[in-house]
Design an enzyme around this catalytic site. Structure first.
Site, mmCIF file in Angstrom:
data_model
loop_
_atom_site.group_PDB
_atom_site.id
_atom_site.type_symbol
_atom_site.label_atom_id
_atom_site.label_comp_id
_atom_site.label_asym_id
_atom_site.label_seq_id
_atom_site.Cartn_x
_atom_site.Cartn_y
_atom_site.Cartn_z
ATOM 1 N N HIS A 1 -19.337 11.715 3.029
ATOM 2 C CA HIS A 1 -19.774 10.418 3.558
ATOM 3 C C HIS A 1 -21.297 10.440 3.723
ATOM 4 O O HIS A 1 -21.845 11.395 4.273
ATOM 5 C CB HIS A 1 -19.112 10.145 4.907
ATOM 6 C CG HIS A 1 -19.487 8.820 5.473
ATOM 7 N ND1 HIS A 1 -18.980 7.632 4.980
ATOM 8 C CD2 HIS A 1 -20.347 8.476 6.456
ATOM 9 C CE1 HIS A 1 -19.514 6.621 5.655
ATOM 10 N NE2 HIS A 1 -20.341 7.104 6.553
ATOM 11 N N ARG B 1 0.838 -1.204 0.000
ATOM 12 C CA ARG B 1 0.000 0.000 0.000
ATOM 13 C C ARG B 1 0.872 1.253 0.000
ATOM 14 O O ARG B 1 0.551 2.245 -0.646
ATOM 15 C CB ARG B 1 -0.934 0.007 1.211
ATOM 16 C CG ARG B 1 -1.832 1.241 1.223
ATOM 17 C CD ARG B 1 -2.981 1.115 2.167
ATOM 18 N NE ARG B 1 -2.563 1.367 3.529
ATOM 19 C CZ ARG B 1 -3.359 1.277 4.584
ATOM 20 N NH1 ARG B 1 -4.616 0.905 4.428
ATOM 21 N NH2 ARG B 1 -2.913 1.511 5.794
HETATM 22 C C1 GRF Z 1 -21.454 8.842 -2.443
HETATM 23 O O1 GRF Z 1 -22.622 8.379 -1.859
HETATM 24 C C2 GRF Z 1 -20.505 9.308 -1.385
HETATM 25 O O2 GRF Z 1 -21.142 9.857 -0.288
HETATM 26 C C3 GRF Z 1 -19.805 8.036 -0.989
HETATM 27 O O3 GRF Z 1 -19.664 7.306 -2.178
HETATM 28 C C4 GRF Z 1 -20.682 7.706 -3.103
HETATM 29 C C5 GRF Z 1 -19.971 8.155 -4.342
HETATM 30 O O4 GRF Z 1 -20.863 8.439 -5.381
HETATM 31 N N1 GRF Z 1 -18.566 8.326 -0.332
HETATM 32 P P1 GRF Z 1 -20.370 9.204 -6.651
HETATM 33 O O5 GRF Z 1 -19.258 8.374 -7.279
HETATM 34 O O6 GRF Z 1 -19.883 10.553 -6.227
HETATM 35 O O7 GRF Z 1 -21.561 9.291 -7.552
#
Ligand code: GRF
Length: 199
Positions: free
Chosen positions: A111, A67
């Site tokens: 998030h 990583r």
């Molecule tokens: C979103 O729901 C975000 O909150 C989460 O992953 C998803 C990503 O969706 N972390 P996108 O690729 O931005 O459409």
């Protein structure tokens, strides 16, 4: 106005990435999107970024021995783009402490929950399984603990009778798309001091 240079890290469809790209087209927006990096070559968001003329890179962690080596290569790419701020937008890899510390105060994430509630994955299904009445989304600084960094902006969304993970996530996504550009604006303009929030 000097605009802050921003890279967006994605793994998938990139809808949050797209709203950040659109927001940054406004002449008075304090950030410009200089690159999009994905850990999946097949992420649909990469093509969208390319259509906007934005530099892209994709790096599979599985191709690296460790990583640390994967993240060192990410750092080299971000440095070649002269990035000031990193936005995680659906980036589905847990980042190591060295990488996170390097970007401390300059890396934010969106998030889909009312943090500190429901860290981790499958937040919508977990809220519904618990009979929760309210859910939402949070933009927060990234710190070494998963989804633990201080919140910048948060929006509540009511859970409605008959909601499924899909209907709930679709309503929350609308709010994600509202608060992420606003949170980046606050950070990039200097209206939000990361030092005050993180220390
Ligand atoms: C979103 O729901 C975000 O909150 C989460 O992953 C998803 C990503 O969706 N972390 P996108 O690729 O931005 O459409």
């Amino acid at each position: 106005m000097t605009r802050k240079k921003v890279a967006i890290l994605i793994s998938g469809r990139g809808s949050n990435m797209s709203v950040l790209i659109e927001a940054a087209k406004a002449p008075d927006y304090p950030a410009e999107i200089v690159g999009v990096l994905s850990n999946r070559a097949a992420a649909p968001g990469l093509e969208i970024a390319q259509q906007h003329g934005i530099a892209t890179a994709s790096l599979a962690q599985s191709k690296f021995l460790s990583r640390d080596m994967f993240e060192d290569t990410m750092t080299q790419i971000l440095e070649s783009w002269e990035v000031d701020i990193v936005c995680l937008a659906g980036f589905m890899r847990i980042l190591g402490e060295d990488f996170v510390n390097r970007w401390q105060g300059r890396m934010i994430n969106i998030h889909p929950s009312l943090l500190p509630d429901y860290r981790g994955l499958d937040t919508h299904a977990r809220v519904l399984a618990d009979g929760g009445k309210v859910h939402g989304c949070t933009v927060h600084f990234v710190t070494p603990g998963l989804d633990e960094g201080p919140a910048i902006l948060q929006v509540q969304v009511p859970v409605l009778p008959g909601d499924t993970p899909e209907t709930l996530s679709a309503r929350i996504l609308i709010e994600e798309h509202r608060i992420y550009p606003e949170a980046l604006r606050l950070l990039a303009s200097g209206d939000l001091s990361a030092d005050k929030v993180l220390n």
